[in-house]
Design an enzyme around this catalytic site. Structure first.
Site: not given
Length: 511
Positions: A136, A274
């Site tokens: 922070k 696929h």
């Protein structure tokens, strides 16, 4: 006054060298517990955390850094005069570098004999708090959570006496990702422990495994992440023995192949294109199984992905070598097989662990702005309430064919129809908008081989036209969920043609 660095790490990789570099840059070192001991044994002068807090470590080390003298030093703004006054008033010296990594919670719960008590004890409290405070306040503090970042920090300190704002911000972002991931693993463990099925919020975390060249298409950016504590039976956990790196489509297809091949106990081979199976075969040997999978569709297998559930031997490798394949994935390869298959530069050879493949995981599907979560489809024919509504009961051979078809059809895109004999797929109809359309594709592919074969459907027949098409092609057995309001029409049509039909009472939609 010398700058200060606070070091408290569980992973001590490179920590002595990093601390020495900080010392050379003029930092005093504050440390705790095992880290302090390791640094002192390396000959470094270290300030104990109790000397900073004026309070002893208590509760078996559970409380040692949770103190205003630490967090005041981390959270104070250097450009705020009132903050500086308060630091001076309480005799708190700022801390400029924080190097912290956390108790090994994930490694602890990976142990097969771990107790809940051990798991709970390895939930770090002080570490994440220091990291978050420092991140922070990254405008002033350099916070390091990853040993990979030690070098850049030391090089910038050596060059300029401080790190750049860009580096501090990048490291702060990494801290918040790290603590979020750490908490996500804990949250998942505690949620499972409490038996909560649909918690009010869901936090998941994944670790970067590989940056990909592109996604499904070259204009799409992509990356491959793996789940901490995920199944070992996974492409994400596979070991690549040979070939160029996997692509986005390779990974999807390989996963599809694995999901199908795990259905079989006997030697089995699955070819995928696929994300749909183009050929599935079983046999007495893995070589025989692959030959069946190849014969199922020798055209579509070209450029496909093959998964096998037994070690690939030399004889099977010779067959695999004869055609162009993107990937071969198996539990192992014999030395002879590796020698044969590595003769092709680009083929990828992968091994995965076939142990523990019964583990049920959640399936996550992203949609724009949301996430769908469901159990993986692990429902088998053995779990089903099977009935035979037709006049004729299946023969042993028809049962074998239907069982194979049912294992495969659950992995075919819906609407799905699969035609099989007892050893292999003969035709696959995938992803059609109506069921009879899928049936015609599968039956056309099977051709004359459909005579005496079985048909599997992932969902019920809404009308009797699919049974009619099957009968004309010579199908003698059908397995489907049942449950249509017009089931009687299909039953009547099957009886009319002497077809035996099995109802499973369960569907296998796959979208």
């Amino acid at each position: 006054m010398a700058k200060r660095a606070l070091i408290s790490v569980s992973d001590k990789t490179g920590i002595v060298e990093f601390a020495k570099g900080l010392k050379e840059a003029g930092f005093d070192i504050i440390s705790t517990g095992g880290t302090k001991k390791a640094l002192q044994e390396a000959g470094l002068e270290v300030i104990g955390i109790s000397d900073v807090t004026g309070f002893p470590e208590i509760l078996d080390g559970r409380v040692k850094t949770l103190h205003p003298n630490v967090h005041g030093a981390l959270l104070a703004r250097r450009d705020d005069d009132s903050h500086q006054v308060q630091l001076n008033e309480h005799n708190i010296q700022p801390i400029d570098v924080v190097c912290v990594n956390l108790y090994p919670f994930q490694k602890t719960i990976e142990k097969p004999d771990v107790t809940v008590e051990d798991a709970i004890e390895n939930i770090d409290i002080g570490g994440p708090t220091m990291l978050r405070s420092s991140a922070k306040n990254h405008e002033y503090i350099t916070v390091v959570v990853d040993p990979a970042d030690y070098e850049i920090v030391l090089s910038e300190l050596k060059a300029d006496g401080e790190t750049t704002k860009e580096t501090r911000r990048r490291l702060a972002a990494k801290v918040f990702r790290h603590t979020a991931s750490y908490d996500a693993v804990i949250a998942e463990y505690m949620t499972q422990l409490s038996g909560e099925e649909n918690p009010e919020s869901m936090t998941v975390t994944y670790e970067l495994k590989q940056s990909l060249r592109y996604g499904e298409n070259p204009h799409q950016k992509a990356a491959f992440y793996k789940k901490p504590l995920g199944s070992l039976f996974s492409v994400a956990q596979a070991e690549q023995l040979h070939g160029k790196e996997l692509s986005y489509n390779n990974i999807n297809d390989a996963d599809a192949a694995l999901q199908i091949v795990k259905e079989f106990d006997q030697p089995a081979a699955v070819a995928v294109k696929h994300m749909n199976p183009c050929g599935v075969g079983t046999g007495e040997t893995i070589g025989e199984a692959f030959q069946k999978a190849y014969e199922a569709d020798p055209t579509s297998i070209f450029g496909g992905i093959v998964a096998l559930n037994r070690e690939v031997d030399g004889k099977t490798a010779e067959k695999l070598h004869e055609i162009f394949l993107e990937i071969v994935i198996a539990p192992s390869f014999s030395e002879e097989a590796i020698q044969i298959l590595t003769g092709k530069k680009n083929i990828r050879l992968l091994t995965v662990s076939f142990d523990g493949i019964q583990k049920v995981e959640k399936k996550l599907t992203s949609i724009e702005g949301g996430l769908l979560v469901q159990d993986m489809d692990g429902f088998s024919l053995e779990d089903a309430n099977v009935t035979v509504p037709t006049k004729r009961q299946p023969t042993e051979q028809e049962w074998a064919a239907m069982k194979l078809g049912w294992k495969v059809v659950k992995h075919v895109k819906s609407n799905a129809i699969v035609v099989t004999d007892e050893n292999m797929t003969l035709g696959v109809g995938a992803g059609q908008m109506n069921r009879v359309g899928a049936a015609r594709i599968a039956l056309d592919q099977a051709g004359e081989k459909a005579t005496g074969a079985a048909m599997a459907s992932d969902a019920f027949f809404p009308m009797d036209d699919t049974v009619e098409a099957a009968a004309k092609a010579g199908i003698t057995a059908i397995i489907q969920p049942g449950g249509s309001v017009r089931d009687e029409d299909s039953i009547k049509k099957a009886d009319e043609h002497g077809i035996t039909m099995v109802f499973t009472g369960i569907r296998h939609f796959k979208h």
